[in-house]
Design a protein around this motif. Structure first.
Motif, PDB file in Angstrom:
ATOM      1  N   GLN A 323      45.883  42.183  34.580  1.00  0.00           N
ATOM      2  CA  GLN A 323      46.993  41.516  35.263  1.00  0.00           C
ATOM      3  C   GLN A 323      46.957  41.780  36.763  1.00  0.00           C
ATOM      4  O   GLN A 323      47.216  40.878  37.575  1.00  0.00           O
ATOM      5  CB  GLN A 323      48.320  42.000  34.672  1.00  0.00           C
ATOM      6  CG  GLN A 323      48.581  41.532  33.253  1.00  0.00           C
ATOM      7  CD  GLN A 323      49.888  42.074  32.695  1.00  0.00           C
ATOM      8  OE1 GLN A 323      50.525  42.909  33.321  1.00  0.00           O
ATOM      9  NE2 GLN A 323      50.269  41.598  31.514  1.00  0.00           N
ATOM     10  N   ASN A 324      46.588  42.986  37.136  1.00  0.00           N
ATOM     11  CA  ASN A 324      46.501  43.320  38.559  1.00  0.00           C
ATOM     12  C   ASN A 324      45.421  42.509  39.248  1.00  0.00           C
ATOM     13  O   ASN A 324      45.589  42.061  40.399  1.00  0.00           O
ATOM     14  CB  ASN A 324      46.231  44.822  38.697  1.00  0.00           C
ATOM     15  CG  ASN A 324      46.334  45.287  40.133  1.00  0.00           C
ATOM     16  OD1 ASN A 324      47.229  44.874  40.869  1.00  0.00           O
ATOM     17  ND2 ASN A 324      45.423  46.151  40.549  1.00  0.00           N
ATOM     18  N   GLU A 325      44.296  42.327  38.530  1.00  0.00           N
ATOM     19  CA  GLU A 325      43.218  41.514  39.109  1.00  0.00           C
ATOM     20  C   GLU A 325      43.668  40.075  39.311  1.00  0.00           C
ATOM     21  O   GLU A 325      43.374  39.446  40.338  1.00  0.00           O
ATOM     22  CB  GLU A 325      41.990  41.565  38.191  1.00  0.00           C
ATOM     23  CG  GLU A 325      41.321  42.924  38.116  1.00  0.00           C
ATOM     24  CD  GLU A 325      40.807  43.367  39.467  1.00  0.00           C
ATOM     25  OE1 GLU A 325      40.151  42.559  40.159  1.00  0.00           O
ATOM     26  OE2 GLU A 325      41.087  44.518  39.853  1.00  0.00           O
ATOM     27  N   ILE A 330      45.619  35.675  42.847  1.00  0.00           N
ATOM     28  CA  ILE A 330      46.697  34.746  43.212  1.00  0.00           C
ATOM     29  C   ILE A 330      47.204  35.037  44.621  1.00  0.00           C
ATOM     30  O   ILE A 330      47.431  34.122  45.430  1.00  0.00           O
ATOM     31  CB  ILE A 330      47.840  34.852  42.180  1.00  0.00           C
ATOM     32  CG1 ILE A 330      47.360  34.343  40.818  1.00  0.00           C
ATOM     33  CG2 ILE A 330      49.057  34.071  42.645  1.00  0.00           C
ATOM     34  CD1 ILE A 330      48.354  34.567  39.693  1.00  0.00           C
ATOM     35  N   SER A 331      47.341  36.312  44.933  1.00  0.00           N
ATOM     36  CA  SER A 331      47.818  36.697  46.264  1.00  0.00           C
ATOM     37  C   SER A 331      46.818  36.287  47.349  1.00  0.00           C
ATOM     38  O   SER A 331      47.202  35.835  48.447  1.00  0.00           O
ATOM     39  CB  SER A 331      48.052  38.209  46.324  1.00  0.00           C
ATOM     40  OG  SER A 331      49.006  38.609  45.368  1.00  0.00           O
ATOM     41  N   ASP A 385      36.813  42.548  46.843  1.00  0.00           N
ATOM     42  CA  ASP A 385      36.778  42.211  45.405  1.00  0.00           C
ATOM     43  C   ASP A 385      38.111  41.694  44.901  1.00  0.00           C
ATOM     44  O   ASP A 385      38.488  41.900  43.757  1.00  0.00           O
ATOM     45  CB  ASP A 385      36.349  43.416  44.573  1.00  0.00           C
ATOM     46  CG  ASP A 385      34.897  43.801  44.839  1.00  0.00           C
ATOM     47  OD1 ASP A 385      34.104  42.899  45.144  1.00  0.00           O
ATOM     48  OD2 ASP A 385      34.579  45.012  44.740  1.00  0.00           O
ATOM     49  N   TRP A 386      38.820  41.061  45.762  1.00  0.00           N
ATOM     50  CA  TRP A 386      40.052  40.419  45.310  1.00  0.00           C
ATOM     51  C   TRP A 386      39.791  39.039  44.762  1.00  0.00           C
ATOM     52  O   TRP A 386      40.618  38.455  44.094  1.00  0.00           O
ATOM     53  CB  TRP A 386      41.069  40.339  46.462  1.00  0.00           C
ATOM     54  CG  TRP A 386      41.761  41.653  46.734  1.00  0.00           C
ATOM     55  CD1 TRP A 386      41.216  42.874  46.672  1.00  0.00           C
ATOM     56  CD2 TRP A 386      43.110  41.818  47.122  1.00  0.00           C
ATOM     57  NE1 TRP A 386      42.121  43.841  46.995  1.00  0.00           N
ATOM     58  CE2 TRP A 386      43.339  43.196  47.277  1.00  0.00           C
ATOM     59  CE3 TRP A 386      44.186  40.950  47.369  1.00  0.00           C
ATOM     60  CZ2 TRP A 386      44.559  43.734  47.660  1.00  0.00           C
ATOM     61  CZ3 TRP A 386      45.393  41.485  47.746  1.00  0.00           C
ATOM     62  CH2 TRP A 386      45.591  42.876  47.886  1.00  0.00           C
ATOM     63  N   LEU A 387      38.634  38.510  45.127  1.00  0.00           N
ATOM     64  CA  LEU A 387      38.231  37.171  44.669  1.00  0.00           C
ATOM     65  C   LEU A 387      36.890  37.257  43.950  1.00  0.00           C
ATOM     66  O   LEU A 387      36.092  38.139  44.206  1.00  0.00           O
ATOM     67  CB  LEU A 387      38.139  36.217  45.869  1.00  0.00           C
ATOM     68  CG  LEU A 387      39.474  35.876  46.552  1.00  0.00           C
ATOM     69  CD1 LEU A 387      39.215  35.022  47.781  1.00  0.00           C
ATOM     70  CD2 LEU A 387      40.386  35.131  45.597  1.00  0.00           C
TER      71      LEU A 387
END
Length: 387
Positions: A323-325, A330-331, A385-387
């Motif tokens: 969920q955090n990923e 999304i953010s 690594d957010w995307l």
């Protein structure tokens, strides 16, 4: 064991050897005249209070079956030889006091018989042996062990049993002894043996039922039944009570065997009592094994529950990580899309004196600015690594 003197082993000679007859009241207690049943006179028993089974035996054969304690006392005075076997179920205080006065029972033993809830024990008061036993029976429907309590007064001329609870079935013991007059002729010692044997034999179905319960609990533990911990605890408590009922019997029977020579116990009866002692030892070991097994099962169950909880925690942690990923993705996209929205919003305000309205490169510059900002944000988020 019971200690018969003179010729008292079934031939009636024990009464005339100079010993005070235990069928007569102690001199310290006044002896009332015999009365008919139902007459209100102390300390005769209350005739309607509890179940009373009384019988008089001579040479192993029943010679009389009084209906009440008062009739029993009267017939004992009329027939001063033989053996009396009196059985009471949940007696009243008046009945016990009447027996104590009639047979000279020790006040401490009578008090124990009144209050019940005693530990198994064997005590001697003069020529009377006082025995406390804890009987047990297995109830199939609720799958639990029901305990009863039995108090026995054994003297050279009488046996008195006081039963608290449904077990054991002493009427079956009485029938068995009456069907074996040669054994019953041996006197109160033989009756005590028969009662001990019946109590110990009653433990066998309990052991079988508990073994089935332990097997079922093991299956439930590895099946992950959430209610199994309560069942383990309840069965462990029953095994503690069962242990308290059986373990003292080993010492009690060895105490009886130690007195064989002193009290001139019949050799055949000695063999029977040794057999009962062997059975008690075996059952006591089985009960100890059940307690150990339940302790180990409880430990295994706690380990399995902990492992299950850890697995659930890992699953929750993994779900939280995923969920955090998703939230980071999304953010990130929300931030990238926010940049052109901000630029477009400024240029859409339609102010009259807005800068760059007359500049020919204003539109391409705005589009390029949006692209540069979005690309920069994309690179930054990608590196993290957010995307």
């Amino acid at each position: 064991m019971g200690g018969r003197s003179g010729g008292g082993k079934g031939n009636g000679g024990g009464r005339n050897g100079g010993r005070r007859s235990v069928w007569r009241r102690s001199p310290a207690v006044p002896q009332p005249a015999p009365v008919e049943p139902g007459t209100a006179q102390s300390p005769e028993p209350a005739e309607t209070a509890s179940a009373v089974q009384a019988a008089l035996y001579r040479d192993g054969v029943r010679v009389s079956s009084p209906d009440t304690l008062a009739e029993t006392y009267r017939e004992l005075r009329e027939q001063p030889s033989g053996m009396a076997w009196i059985g009471l179920t949940r007696p009243t205080e008046a009945e016990l006091l009447s027996l104590a006065a009639e047979f000279g029972l020790h006040p401490l033993a009578v008090e124990d018989a009144m209050e019940a809830h005693q530990r198994p024990k064997l005590e001697r008061y003069g020529d009377t042996l006082f025995v406390v036993l804890r009987a047990a029976r297995y109830l199939d429907a609720p799958e639990e062990v029901d305990f009863g309590e039995l108090h026995i007064f054994v003297s050279p001329d009488f046996v008195i049993t006081v039963r608290h609870g449904a077990a054991p079935d002493l009427s079956a013991v009485r029938r068995r002894m009456e069907d074996s007059p040669e054994l019953l002729k041996l006197g109160p010692e033989a009756v005590l043996y028969a009662i001990l044997d019946a109590v110990v034999d009653g433990y066998a179905p309990v052991v079988s039922g508990v073994q089935n319960d332990v097997d079922e609990i093991e299956t439930e533990v590895f099946r992950g039944d959430p209610e199994v911990s309560r069942r383990i605890y309840e069965l462990s408590r029953e095994m503690v009570e069962f242990q308290r009922a059986t373990r003292p019997l080993v010492g009690m029977l060895h105490g009886l065997m130690a007195g064989f020579a002193k009290y001139e116990t019949d050799e055949e009866l000695q063999r029977y009592l040794r057999d009962v002692a062997d059975h008690v030892t075996h059952i006591s070991e089985r009960v100890d094994g059940f307690r150990q097994a339940l302790t180990e099962i409880l430990t295994v169950n706690a380990t399995l529950v902990t492992q299950q909880q850890n697995a659930e925690m890992r699953a929750l942690a993994e779900a939280g990580f995923e969920q955090n990923e998703e939230v980071k993705k999304i953010s990130s996209w929300a931030a990238i899309l926010f940049a052109p929205t901000l630029v477009g919003t400024i240029y859409g305000m339609n102010f009259e004196h807005m800068p760059e309205l007359s500049w020919g490169f204003g539109y391409p510059f705005a589009i390029g600015l949006m692209g540069v900002v979005c690309f920069s944000l994309y690179v930054v988020f990608k590196r993290r690594d957010w995307l």
